[in-house]
Enzyme design. Structure first.
Site, short mmCIF file in Angstrom:
data_model
loop_
_atom_site.label_atom_id
_atom_site.label_comp_id
_atom_site.label_asym_id
_atom_site.label_seq_id
_atom_site.Cartn_x
_atom_site.Cartn_y
_atom_site.Cartn_z
N LYS A 206 1.51 7.80 6.45
CA LYS A 206 1.28 9.08 5.76
C LYS A 206 1.06 10.23 6.75
O LYS A 206 0.80 10.00 7.93
CB LYS A 206 0.08 8.92 4.83
CG LYS A 206 0.32 7.87 3.73
CD LYS A 206 -0.84 7.84 2.75
CE LYS A 206 -0.61 6.80 1.67
NZ LYS A 206 -1.67 6.86 0.63
N GLU B 140 10.25 1.55 -4.96
CA GLU B 140 9.86 2.49 -3.89
C GLU B 140 10.85 2.45 -2.73
O GLU B 140 11.18 3.50 -2.15
CB GLU B 140 8.44 2.17 -3.43
CG GLU B 140 7.42 2.48 -4.52
CD GLU B 140 6.01 1.98 -4.23
OE1 GLU B 140 5.14 2.18 -5.09
OE2 GLU B 140 5.78 1.38 -3.15
N HIS C 286 0.64 3.61 3.05
CA HIS C 286 0.86 3.15 1.68
C HIS C 286 1.47 1.76 1.75
O HIS C 286 2.25 1.47 2.66
CB HIS C 286 1.84 4.09 0.96
CG HIS C 286 2.33 3.54 -0.35
ND1 HIS C 286 1.58 3.60 -1.50
CD2 HIS C 286 3.48 2.88 -0.67
CE1 HIS C 286 2.26 3.01 -2.48
NE2 HIS C 286 3.41 2.58 -2.01
P1 CMP Z 1 -1.79 4.68 -2.05
O1 CMP Z 1 -2.00 3.25 -1.76
O2 CMP Z 1 -0.65 5.35 -1.40
O3 CMP Z 1 -1.67 4.87 -3.63
C1 CMP Z 1 -2.18 5.96 -4.34
C2 CMP Z 1 -2.87 6.95 -3.46
O4 CMP Z 1 -3.71 7.87 -4.14
C3 CMP Z 1 -3.82 6.22 -2.54
O5 CMP Z 1 -3.12 5.45 -1.60
C4 CMP Z 1 -4.64 7.38 -2.00
O6 CMP Z 1 -3.94 8.10 -0.99
C5 CMP Z 1 -4.74 8.26 -3.24
N1 CMP Z 1 -6.03 8.07 -3.92
C6 CMP Z 1 -6.45 6.97 -4.57
N2 CMP Z 1 -7.68 7.15 -5.07
C7 CMP Z 1 -8.05 8.40 -4.70
C8 CMP Z 1 -9.22 9.18 -4.91
N3 CMP Z 1 -10.25 8.72 -5.60
N4 CMP Z 1 -9.24 10.43 -4.41
C9 CMP Z 1 -8.18 10.92 -3.71
N5 CMP Z 1 -7.03 10.21 -3.50
C10 CMP Z 1 -6.98 8.98 -3.97
#
Ligand code: CMP
Length: 139
Positions: free
Chosen positions: A11, A128, A117
């Site tokens: 990221k 994806e 991710h």
């Molecule tokens: P990812 O695994 O890419 O999948 C969804 C993304 O949302 C996660 O990683 C974080 O980057 C983001 N995310 C998940 N929960 C939160 C939260 N409570 N606050 C801000 N971002 C979040």
């Protein structure tokens, strides 16, 4: 049927911190083979589409802004039991809860800016991967 591929992104926070090489090394040293690789930047619309499943969440706007603010590395990785093993390698979404030795423990700054991710299912790994890669771009 379980597949042996998963999808990942390094990221913008981790790219900005110059951690692309170290993170890819952790992935390959853990036995994942890179079968697709791309350095690119998502528009806000593309980030919104990729994370559409989270559109009702309070953090959605912040997530879209973050994921489009700079370049990312997208990759398709291959290994037996790829999805599950890769989720173990990256660690918990919240780095405060991530175990020692995981990518997020080492590189993530916060629950939002969490360095990498990883797909959460075989089905999503396929969706994806298709979002970023044509058939000619995977090996
Ligand atoms: P990812 O695994 O890419 O999948 C969804 C993304 O949302 C996660 O990683 C974080 O980057 C983001 N995310 C998940 N929960 C939160 C939260 N409570 N606050 C801000 N971002 C979040």
């Amino acid at each position: 049927m379980a597949t042996n591929r998963t999808f990942t992104m390094i990221k913008p926070d981790a790219v900005e911190a110059n951690n692309i090489g170290s993170i890819l090394a952790m992935m390959t040293e853990a036995g994942f083979k890179v079968v697709g690789l791309k350095y690119t930047q998502l528009s806000e619309a593309q980030a919104g589409k990729f994370y559409e499943v989270h559109s009702a969440r309070p953090f959605y706007g912040e997530l879209v802004e973050f994921m489009s603010r700079g370049p990312i590395v997208a990759a398709i990785l291959e290994k037996d039991n790829a999805v599950e093993d890769f989720r173990k390698l990256i660690g918990a979404t919240n780095p405060a809860q991530a175990e020692e030795g995981t990518i997020r423990k080492r590189f993530a700054k916060s629950i939002g800016e969490n360095a990498v991710h990883g797909s959460d299912s075989d089905e999503n790994a396929e969706i994806e991967g298709n979002f970023f890669f044509s058939q000619l771009e995977r090996f």
